[in-house]
Motif scaffolding. Sequence first.
Motif, PDB file in Angstrom:
ATOM      1  N   PRO A  53       0.799  -1.233   0.000  1.00 42.77           N
ATOM      2  CA  PRO A  53       0.000   0.000   0.000  1.00 42.77           C
ATOM      3  C   PRO A  53       0.826   1.274   0.000  1.00 42.77           C
ATOM      4  N   ASN A  54       2.057   1.201   0.478  1.00 46.95           N
ATOM      5  CA  ASN A  54       2.930   2.375   0.453  1.00 46.95           C
ATOM      6  C   ASN A  54       3.283   2.798  -0.969  1.00 46.95           C
ATOM      7  N   ASN A  55       3.099   1.889  -1.921  1.00 46.16           N
ATOM      8  CA  ASN A  55       3.398   2.199  -3.321  1.00 46.16           C
ATOM      9  C   ASN A  55       2.140   2.453  -4.146  1.00 46.16           C
ATOM     10  N   ALA A  56       1.010   2.652  -3.465  1.00 47.92           N
ATOM     11  CA  ALA A  56      -0.268   2.804  -4.159  1.00 47.92           C
ATOM     12  C   ALA A  56      -0.263   3.960  -5.149  1.00 47.92           C
ATOM     13  N   ALA A  57       0.339   5.081  -4.775  1.00 51.44           N
ATOM     14  CA  ALA A  57       0.332   6.259  -5.649  1.00 51.44           C
ATOM     15  C   ALA A  57       1.084   5.997  -6.949  1.00 51.44           C
ATOM     16  N   THR A  58       2.022   5.062  -6.915  1.00 54.39           N
ATOM     17  CA  THR A  58       2.810   4.751  -8.108  1.00 54.39           C
ATOM     18  C   THR A  58       2.130   3.703  -8.985  1.00 54.39           C
ATOM     19  N   TYR A  59       1.681   2.604  -8.364  1.00 56.04           N
ATOM     20  CA  TYR A  59       1.235   1.452  -9.144  1.00 56.04           C
ATOM     21  C   TYR A  59      -0.280   1.257  -9.209  1.00 56.04           C
ATOM     22  N   TRP A  60      -1.058   1.889  -8.332  1.00 55.35           N
ATOM     23  CA  TRP A  60      -2.503   1.679  -8.331  1.00 55.35           C
ATOM     24  C   TRP A  60      -3.267   2.858  -8.919  1.00 55.35           C
ATOM     25  N   ALA A  61      -2.579   3.868  -9.402  1.00 50.21           N
ATOM     26  CA  ALA A  61      -3.240   5.092  -9.857  1.00 50.21           C
ATOM     27  C   ALA A  61      -3.959   4.889 -11.186  1.00 50.21           C
ATOM     28  N   ALA A  62      -4.945   5.746 -11.452  1.00 49.19           N
ATOM     29  CA  ALA A  62      -5.692   5.692 -12.699  1.00 49.19           C
ATOM     30  C   ALA A  62      -4.763   5.873 -13.903  1.00 49.19           C
ATOM     31  N   GLY A  63      -4.957   5.037 -14.912  1.00 44.03           N
ATOM     32  CA  GLY A  63      -4.161   5.128 -16.129  1.00 44.03           C
ATOM     33  C   GLY A  63      -2.831   4.403 -16.084  1.00 44.03           C
ATOM     34  N   ILE A  64      -2.453   3.851 -14.930  1.00 41.74           N
ATOM     35  CA  ILE A  64      -1.182   3.141 -14.803  1.00 41.74           C
ATOM     36  C   ILE A  64      -1.373   1.674 -15.175  1.00 41.74           C
ATOM     37  N   HIS A  65      -0.508   1.170 -16.050  1.00 40.44           N
ATOM     38  CA  HIS A  65      -0.598  -0.201 -16.541  1.00 40.44           C
ATOM     39  C   HIS A  65       0.476  -1.074 -15.904  1.00 40.44           C
ATOM     40  N   THR A  66       0.068  -2.284 -15.485  1.00 39.64           N
ATOM     41  CA  THR A  66       0.993  -3.266 -14.925  1.00 39.64           C
ATOM     42  C   THR A  66       0.726  -4.607 -15.587  1.00 39.64           C
ATOM     43  N   LYS A  67       1.795  -5.314 -15.936  1.00 38.52           N
ATOM     44  CA  LYS A  67       1.654  -6.602 -16.616  1.00 38.52           C
ATOM     45  C   LYS A  67       2.401  -7.695 -15.842  1.00 38.52           C
ATOM     46  N   LEU A  68       1.739  -8.842 -15.699  1.00 35.89           N
ATOM     47  CA  LEU A  68       2.359 -10.017 -15.101  1.00 35.89           C
ATOM     48  C   LEU A  68       3.124 -10.770 -16.186  1.00 35.89           C
ATOM     49  N   THR A  69       4.358 -11.178 -15.895  1.00 33.45           N
ATOM     50  CA  THR A  69       5.159 -11.893 -16.894  1.00 33.45           C
ATOM     51  C   THR A  69       5.586 -13.277 -16.430  1.00 33.45           C
ATOM     52  N   THR A  70       5.014 -13.742 -15.322  1.00 32.34           N
ATOM     53  CA  THR A  70       5.346 -15.065 -14.798  1.00 32.34           C
ATOM     54  C   THR A  70       4.237 -15.520 -13.867  1.00 32.34           C
ATOM     55  N   ASP A  71       4.166 -16.809 -13.603  1.00 34.80           N
ATOM     56  CA  ASP A  71       3.250 -17.314 -12.584  1.00 34.80           C
ATOM     57  C   ASP A  71       3.768 -16.934 -11.201  1.00 34.80           C
ATOM     58  N   ILE A  72       2.859 -16.634 -10.299  1.00 37.37           N
ATOM     59  CA  ILE A  72       3.204 -16.273  -8.926  1.00 37.37           C
ATOM     60  C   ILE A  72       2.590 -17.306  -7.981  1.00 37.37           C
ATOM     61  N   ASP A  73       3.407 -17.879  -7.117  1.00 41.76           N
ATOM     62  CA  ASP A  73       2.957 -18.867  -6.132  1.00 41.76           C
ATOM     63  C   ASP A  73       3.046 -18.247  -4.738  1.00 41.76           C
ATOM     64  N   LEU A  74       1.886 -18.134  -4.062  1.00 43.78           N
ATOM     65  CA  LEU A  74       1.837 -17.515  -2.730  1.00 43.78           C
ATOM     66  C   LEU A  74       1.792 -18.553  -1.614  1.00 43.78           C
ATOM     67  N   SER A  75       2.228 -19.762  -1.892  1.00 39.94           N
ATOM     68  CA  SER A  75       2.231 -20.824  -0.882  1.00 39.94           C
ATOM     69  C   SER A  75       3.006 -20.409   0.361  1.00 39.94           C
ATOM     70  N   GLY A  76       2.477 -20.792   1.531  1.00 38.94           N
ATOM     71  CA  GLY A  76       3.161 -20.520   2.785  1.00 38.94           C
ATOM     72  C   GLY A  76       2.845 -19.172   3.389  1.00 38.94           C
ATOM     73  N   ARG A  77       2.042 -18.353   2.710  1.00 42.17           N
ATOM     74  CA  ARG A  77       1.681 -17.033   3.223  1.00 42.17           C
ATOM     75  C   ARG A  77       0.240 -17.050   3.740  1.00 42.17           C
ATOM     76  N   THR A  78      -0.007 -16.299   4.796  1.00 45.57           N
ATOM     77  CA  THR A  78      -1.358 -16.084   5.305  1.00 45.57           C
ATOM     78  C   THR A  78      -1.625 -14.595   5.333  1.00 45.57           C
TER      79      THR A  78
END
Length: 329
Positions: A53-78
Amino acid sequence: MKKTNFFALMLLLGISTCALAVGGDMGGADPNGSPEKPYLIEDIDDFDTFADPNNAATYWAAGIHTKLTTDIDLSGRTYTTAVIAPDMDDGMTKHQGARFLGMFNGNRYTISNMYINQPDSYYIGLFGFIESSSEIEDLGLENAVVTGNSCGGLAGHCFGAISHCYVTGTISGKENSGGLVGLQTGGGVINNCYATVIVNGLDENVNIGGLVGLIYSSGTINSCYSISSVAGDSNVGSLVGMNGNGDINNCFSSGTVNGNVKIGGLVGYNYSGSVMNCYSTSAVNGDEKVGGLCGENSGGIINCSSSGSVTGSSFVGGLAGWNWGTISS
């Protein structure tokens, strides 16, 4: 090489180990979030940078594009909040904190083994709150396990557009909970998505759906399906729990639906919306107002059919259990 020898070697070389945990660079120096140069999630460190959330202004803002380039595994996290754009004030019915306003392209990759457990909080999912300016596309969530209130595998609350996404796993929620999205409002649009999930209602389990829990105020679902096991108390459907003034077009559902009142193979309660060119083969079991397609209808059902088994105690129908509205073709 043993870990102790590795760190000893690093110290001998005079290299600081702190530099090993600097987080992801989101594709390096070149991306700027434009459509031509989106930020890139290339590994789990990039994912954590994007989700912070500290990076919300950079990556969550209107008009900002983000692309996934790999599979992400969140195993072991709660997680105890939504992973991205979480509600920052547990227990409140109004989302507090930054919302996701940007464009996220899953690029046909998957995020797997996400585990979120917070039954008393709202807006639980991969994304907590997707605003009207946002678009989520081409993303798969596999083996997601989510427990919350107003929760969904992909999003707790959706104002924006979701297309070509899917969810598999188990969703356990109180009111307004679904396999893909918990609550869809304000003209949000879901296109060409599906869910293959188990959805269980908890406590005040109203508006429980295999794809979406509640459509409220002109949301739209087009060309989607759910093949799911869905259980709750009232307003329970294999695709949508309750449709309040939304449009459901060219969709189908299969699986099993169990509940008490207003239980439907496709939609539990079609309050004031329209259901068009849809069908269900779901097996439906309830007590009162139980239908193969819709438990109770006070909106419009046009050119639809159902062929699953229907069992109930009162107001039971092969297509609709109780009808106040219009059924045609």
